[in-house]
Design an enzyme around this catalytic site. Structure first.
Site, PDB file in Angstrom:
ATOM      1  N   HIS A   1       0.835  -1.210   0.000  1.00  0.00           N
ATOM      2  CA  HIS A   1       0.000   0.000   0.000  1.00  0.00           C
ATOM      3  C   HIS A   1       0.866   1.256   0.000  1.00  0.00           C
ATOM      4  O   HIS A   1       0.642   2.182  -0.793  1.00  0.00           O
ATOM      5  CB  HIS A   1      -0.920  -0.011   1.222  1.00  0.00           C
ATOM      6  N   GLU A   2       1.857   1.290   0.882  1.00  0.00           N
ATOM      7  CA  GLU A   2       2.695   2.489   0.991  1.00  0.00           C
ATOM      8  C   GLU A   2       3.524   2.700  -0.270  1.00  0.00           C
ATOM      9  O   GLU A   2       3.668   3.827  -0.743  1.00  0.00           O
ATOM     10  CB  GLU A   2       3.598   2.389   2.225  1.00  0.00           C
TER      11      GLU A   2
ATOM     12  N   HIS B   1       1.540   4.291  -3.015  1.00  0.00           N
ATOM     13  CA  HIS B   1       1.483   5.760  -3.022  1.00  0.00           C
ATOM     14  C   HIS B   1       2.623   6.340  -3.859  1.00  0.00           C
ATOM     15  O   HIS B   1       2.434   7.295  -4.620  1.00  0.00           O
ATOM     16  CB  HIS B   1       1.603   6.296  -1.589  1.00  0.00           C
TER      17      HIS B   1
ATOM     18  N   GLU C   1      -5.872   6.955  -0.964  1.00  0.00           N
ATOM     19  CA  GLU C   1      -5.793   5.774  -0.097  1.00  0.00           C
ATOM     20  C   GLU C   1      -6.424   4.565  -0.782  1.00  0.00           C
ATOM     21  O   GLU C   1      -5.869   3.458  -0.752  1.00  0.00           O
ATOM     22  CB  GLU C   1      -6.478   6.053   1.239  1.00  0.00           C
TER      23      GLU C   1
END
Length: 267
Positions: free
Chosen positions: A125-126, A129, A188
């Site tokens: 997920h990070e 980004h 997100e």
């Protein structure tokens, strides 16, 4: 009205200057140079290391192992960066990735992400980004929003519009809750989608993503109303992951068939 024409011209100028597309096909506005973003990432990473003690040993090796496997699923230009990974001593269940190839994980997250697949959910997920240039897009959107409000404020003042201060304050609230916060929530959700694909491509079980966010929900307590938050509600987050699960499972099975079977031992 003259001020509306000014804002329209300003918006057109900014949009034409920096049109791009995210990995999921979403249109983006990117105004910052990527080299600038990498320098900012390095500075932020140094600052974080000054504020919190770092952890070595088995916890660091574990996080490095998971990150290394996720990074192997990235496009070549991102994969070949000199990725730096640190574990920070903090009870906050948090992690981050920064432009330039930096990953940080707090020890508190390791209490919530209870196995390698759940940790891969967060790291994917990070890194999602970063892959989607969200830092650049967020900074660009805030700059464009402030520029537009400045143009309106100047135009209203020059025309002597009654109640212009109140109107500008209302516009500020509208920008915050109508543009910037939903924009962050869309980031997100997009990072969830990208991260789910990355972890599956790396050979981590994507079904663990749902359990991770159930753990997060249990550990996090109450949340503000979604429309006032920069993050989607946990239930909406889980629903989004489940919607992409069929594709993720197909990717996972393909990765397994290619012999991608990460084995990172939790401390």
């Amino acid at each position: 009205m003259r001020w509306m024409k000014a804002v329209g011209a300003c918006a057109l100028m900014v949009t034409v200057a920096a049109c791009s597309t995210s990995p999921t096909g979403r249109s983006q506005m990117l105004l910052l140079d990527e080299q600038q973003l990498s320098q900012m990432g390095a500075q932020a990473f140094d600052q974080y290391q000054q504020e919190l003690p770092t952890v070595s040993g088995r916890q660091l090796e574990y996080v490095q192992c998971v990150t290394r496997n996720v990074v192997q699923a990235l496009p070549e230009d991102q994969r070949n960066q000199n990725w730096q990974v640190k574990v920070f001593e903090s009870e906050d269940a948090n992690a981050f990735a920064l432009p330039g190839g930096y990953v940080g994980v707090n020890t508190g997250l390791l209490d919530v992400a209870t196995n390698q697949d759940q940790l891969a959910t967060v790291i994917g997920h990070e890194i999602g980004h970063v892959l989607a240039h969200h830092a650049n897009e967020r900074a660009s959107t805030e700059s464009a929003t402030q520029l537009g409000m400045s143009v309106v404020g100047t135009a209203l003042g020059s025309q002597g519009v009654t109640g212009s201060d109140q109107l500008m304050a209302a516009m500020g609230m509208g920008a915050q809750y109508g543009i910037l916060l939903p924009f962050s929530r869309s980031h997100e959700s997009e990072a969830d989608t990208i991260g789910l694909q990355l972890m599956a491509d790396a050979g981590f079980d994507p079904r663990a993503s749902v359990q991770l966010w159930q753990n997060m929900s249990a550990a996090g307590g109450g949340q503000p109303p979604e429309w006032m938050s920069t993050h989607p509600a946990h239930g909406n987050r889980i629903a989004g992951l489940e919607a992409g699960m069929n594709d993720a499972m197909a990717r996972y099975e393909q990765a397994q068939a290619r012999g991608l079977t990460p084995s990172c031992k939790a401390p």
